[in-house]
Scaffold this active site. Sequence first.
Site, PDB file in Angstrom:
ATOM      1  N   LYS A  11       7.139  -6.556  -8.306  1.00  0.00           N
ATOM      2  CA  LYS A  11       7.020  -6.624  -7.080  1.00  0.00           C
ATOM      3  C   LYS A  11       7.741  -7.808  -6.472  1.00  0.00           C
ATOM      4  O   LYS A  11       7.571  -8.908  -7.084  1.00  0.00           O
ATOM      5  CB  LYS A  11       5.538  -6.419  -6.622  1.00  0.00           C
ATOM      6  CG  LYS A  11       5.325  -6.686  -5.136  1.00  0.00           C
ATOM      7  CD  LYS A  11       3.551  -6.682  -4.846  1.00  0.00           C
ATOM      8  CE  LYS A  11       3.464  -6.596  -3.271  1.00  0.00           C
ATOM      9  NZ  LYS A  11       1.988  -6.297  -2.769  1.00  0.00           N
ATOM     10  N   SER A  14       0.641  -2.890   0.064  1.00  0.00           N
ATOM     11  CA  SER A  14       1.996  -3.462   0.216  1.00  0.00           C
ATOM     12  C   SER A  14       2.888  -3.033  -0.831  1.00  0.00           C
ATOM     13  O   SER A  14       4.122  -3.553  -0.915  1.00  0.00           O
ATOM     14  CB  SER A  14       1.862  -4.792   0.633  1.00  0.00           C
ATOM     15  OG  SER A  14       1.397  -5.476  -0.641  1.00  0.00           O
ATOM     16  N   SER A  62      -3.719  -3.174  -2.217  1.00  0.00           N
ATOM     17  CA  SER A  62      -2.405  -2.993  -2.100  1.00  0.00           C
ATOM     18  C   SER A  62      -1.562  -2.484  -3.567  1.00  0.00           C
ATOM     19  O   SER A  62      -0.573  -2.123  -3.375  1.00  0.00           O
ATOM     20  CB  SER A  62      -1.549  -4.222  -1.702  1.00  0.00           C
ATOM     21  OG  SER A  62      -1.912  -4.656  -0.419  1.00  0.00           O
TER      22      SER A  62
END
Length: 510
Positions: free
Chosen positions: A80, A155, A179
């Site tokens: 990420k 996210s 998330s």
Amino acid sequence: MGEITRLTAAELASRLSSGEVSSVEAVQAHLDQIERAEPLVNSFITVTADDALATARQIDERRARGEELHPLAGVPVAVKDLIVTKGTRTTAGSKMLQEWVPPYDATVTAKVREAGLPILGKTNMDEFAMGSTTEHSAFGRTYNPWHTGRVPGGSSGGSAAAVAAWEAPLAIGTDTGGSIRQPAALTGTVGVKPTYGSVSRYGVIAMASSLDQVGPMTRTVADAAALHELLAGHDAQDSTSLPQAVPGFRAAAANRDVKGLKVGVLAQSYGAGVSAGVRGSFQAALDLLAEAGAEIVELQLPALDYALDAYYLIMPSEVSSNLARFDGMRYGLRAEPQDGPVTAERVMAETRRQGFGWEAKRRIILGTYALSAGYYDAYYGSAQKVRTLVKRDFARAFEQVDVLASPTAPTTAFGFGQDAEDPMTMYLNDVFTIPANLAGLPGLSLPSGIAGDGLPVGFQLLAPELADERLYSAGGALEALLEERRGGRFADQLTEIGMAGSAADSTGGI
């Protein structure tokens, strides 16, 4: 080569160890899949093909020399873009950091490199991890591989979509209020939020420091356990890092016996906001556990009804504090006013006007208000008291049961733009995941089935603090029961079903 991308991380690791497949072949196969899939899903902000292949060649050479390697050495991973990577830009999905190249690695990045996992690239995300849809990125939205007209969650939607679209067998995400788990549910993958403090946050760009946690995103429970083992452990560079040793998560994931397991079901799991498809899939999974010998106990945790409200005061307050460092003075974007004097205040204002997206601005403003003089005790202070009540409710619950269960998200993946029309729609999608972050508990989401709309449903398990191995034990057993019922791995259904109603229909799908 396409077959390689369909392997689990454990299967790929076995073939690498036996010499049947080289790491270079494995990395190239996934890079080829990224090239095919990215026009449809946009999972990555940056693809690091050269670095990944260089690492793969090193691992192949070391394996040929007979060196002892980490079990996952040579298996590619996606990271990420909130996690710092030395020499590779780290953007946090924001214009604020769109050209920032860090001079150091996050601890989890360093562990991945040391173990010899080639990093395929940095995955897309909601700006500074603020969102549940991966629409709030300065680098474009990510699309759900199951249906590209739907959100992949967020996210960590880029990491989830990369795993679901066969672009990576392993990915790393972060979880502040769900998330990791919520996008895992919406994309039919497995996501784990570890116990707070059990995986280092050093080098992870902070959104809400008391809530953020790094964790694995994979296609199977066993793969999540293996990656979690690699990432976990004490880190002296992280003041919130716990000193406890890492237990054997992989061994726990191999469990297939749930006889005597006490599973507490949150009463909120059957609330009005839970769609019929999610409720049906959740109940069917519970029935499987009961048939296999688990004891199902319905529990009332009253404080959880207030967890969402408390979270949306605590989180933006910490966001307001953490994002204050982005001022146009030290690093990242610097924007000067077009007219008038160039003062520190005006540069800061213009930088933040241009650099932050509207969702980030909304949360900063809300948090600044909650922390302001005259409102601190009424809002932030009261929210922290609710947080304590949530922790107490969980503690009482775990005196009665081994794990808690609920749907991961109240609905399947929804369409783009809904959160802009009504932000509460997006915020409410985290209603089942947020309590674990407030209490610092570990949580796991695994796919339980497909709803009537053809989209995956997530089943969430929660365990007491530092009892992450319970998640893998119960999750591994439930995954095996579900696979036996459907006659195969859940991820394979994406290949069979294709991406109905999506842009991929005319191109043969992913």
